[in-house]
Write a protein that holds these residues in place. Sequence first.
Motif, PDB file in Angstrom:
ATOM      1  N   LEU A 198      49.351  46.280  49.310  1.00  0.00           N
ATOM      2  CA  LEU A 198      49.015  46.298  47.879  1.00  0.00           C
ATOM      3  C   LEU A 198      50.257  46.161  47.004  1.00  0.00           C
ATOM      4  O   LEU A 198      50.223  46.469  45.809  1.00  0.00           O
ATOM      5  N   SER A 199      51.344  45.683  47.587  1.00  0.00           N
ATOM      6  CA  SER A 199      52.604  45.591  46.853  1.00  0.00           C
ATOM      7  C   SER A 199      52.547  44.608  45.691  1.00  0.00           C
ATOM      8  O   SER A 199      53.426  44.620  44.822  1.00  0.00           O
ATOM      9  N   GLY A 200      51.531  43.758  45.668  1.00  0.00           N
ATOM     10  CA  GLY A 200      51.403  42.821  44.561  1.00  0.00           C
ATOM     11  C   GLY A 200      50.927  43.457  43.273  1.00  0.00           C
ATOM     12  O   GLY A 200      50.974  42.840  42.200  1.00  0.00           O
ATOM     13  N   HIS A 201      50.459  44.697  43.346  1.00  0.00           N
ATOM     14  CA  HIS A 201      50.031  45.395  42.131  1.00  0.00           C
ATOM     15  C   HIS A 201      51.245  45.806  41.302  1.00  0.00           C
ATOM     16  O   HIS A 201      52.356  45.947  41.815  1.00  0.00           O
ATOM     17  N   ASN A 202      51.024  45.973  40.036  1.00  0.00           N
ATOM     18  CA  ASN A 202      52.092  46.381  39.132  1.00  0.00           C
ATOM     19  C   ASN A 202      51.726  47.686  38.439  1.00  0.00           C
ATOM     20  O   ASN A 202      50.784  47.730  37.662  1.00  0.00           O
TER      21      ASN A 202
END
Length: 299
Positions: free
Chosen positions: A48-52
């Motif tokens: 989920l590292s693409g979340h900000n």
Amino acid sequence: MCTFDREIMARRTLESVYAQNLSAGLDFEMIVVDNTASGNARGWVASLSGHNPSPRYVQEPTPGISHARNAGVAAARGEFLAFIDDDETAEPEWLANLYRALIGHKADIGTGPVHPVFENKASLGWDPAPFFYGKREAMPTGGELESARTGNIMLRVATCFDGTPPFDPRLGRSGGEDTDFTHGLHRKGRKIIWVADAVIHEFWPDAKASLPAFLRRKLVTARNTTLVRIARSARPLPAVAAMAVKALVQLAVFSPLAAVSYPISRQVYARCAMQVMSAFGKLTFWLRAGYYGQGGERT
């Protein structure tokens, strides 16, 4: 969010947090505390590292919800700290409404409704929904409380945390550590308020919402609440006596009603049996059960 081997539901929880509507100038960090010894949440949290902002992964291998929550508190960097469970989802204004209420009411802690979502209520043979709504659910925002649970809560870091682990590890397997912590803050003069529009939804599978499971939960909750009240009372012995009298009255009234209603109405029986289990919980408050973590229900 503390989690224990619950990827599918925990992902839903995170998605609901990332869908929050926050006004300009407000931001948040998302901390996921993995309470498994194997660290099995590391991979899916990394995905989920693409979340900000990207969720921050913390592993706490020592089993027990207190250890997991203490690890999350130690990792947090914000001015306010909110908790959500890994079987819950938040409505889009959840964080904003908690924050707004704390600021507007000059409060230290805010907590809101947790509405149950049942997997298949019709199959249970009884309706557990009425047991989720009490006096606090009828309160307007700003109404003051003496304690709160961590399934839906926001705390002001400067006034609620002093650098020491806040949640008692002795209660980490039985539960009640959140009631103990927040009631202790109340006794120190911290202001706890109800926030009626800060809404969370909690998923209840059939196994968790069965009547036997519900009665066991009532027993454990009554034990935990009684233990906290007595432990933090200025006069413990009179507090024990008062609780015992109340419990004996409950047993005298509701035990025969439960027996009579059992073959007639499952709903009435459930209501009476809840009172009976509450009484047993008060009378056996010193017993601890392994309810959370490995060998327990969950963290």
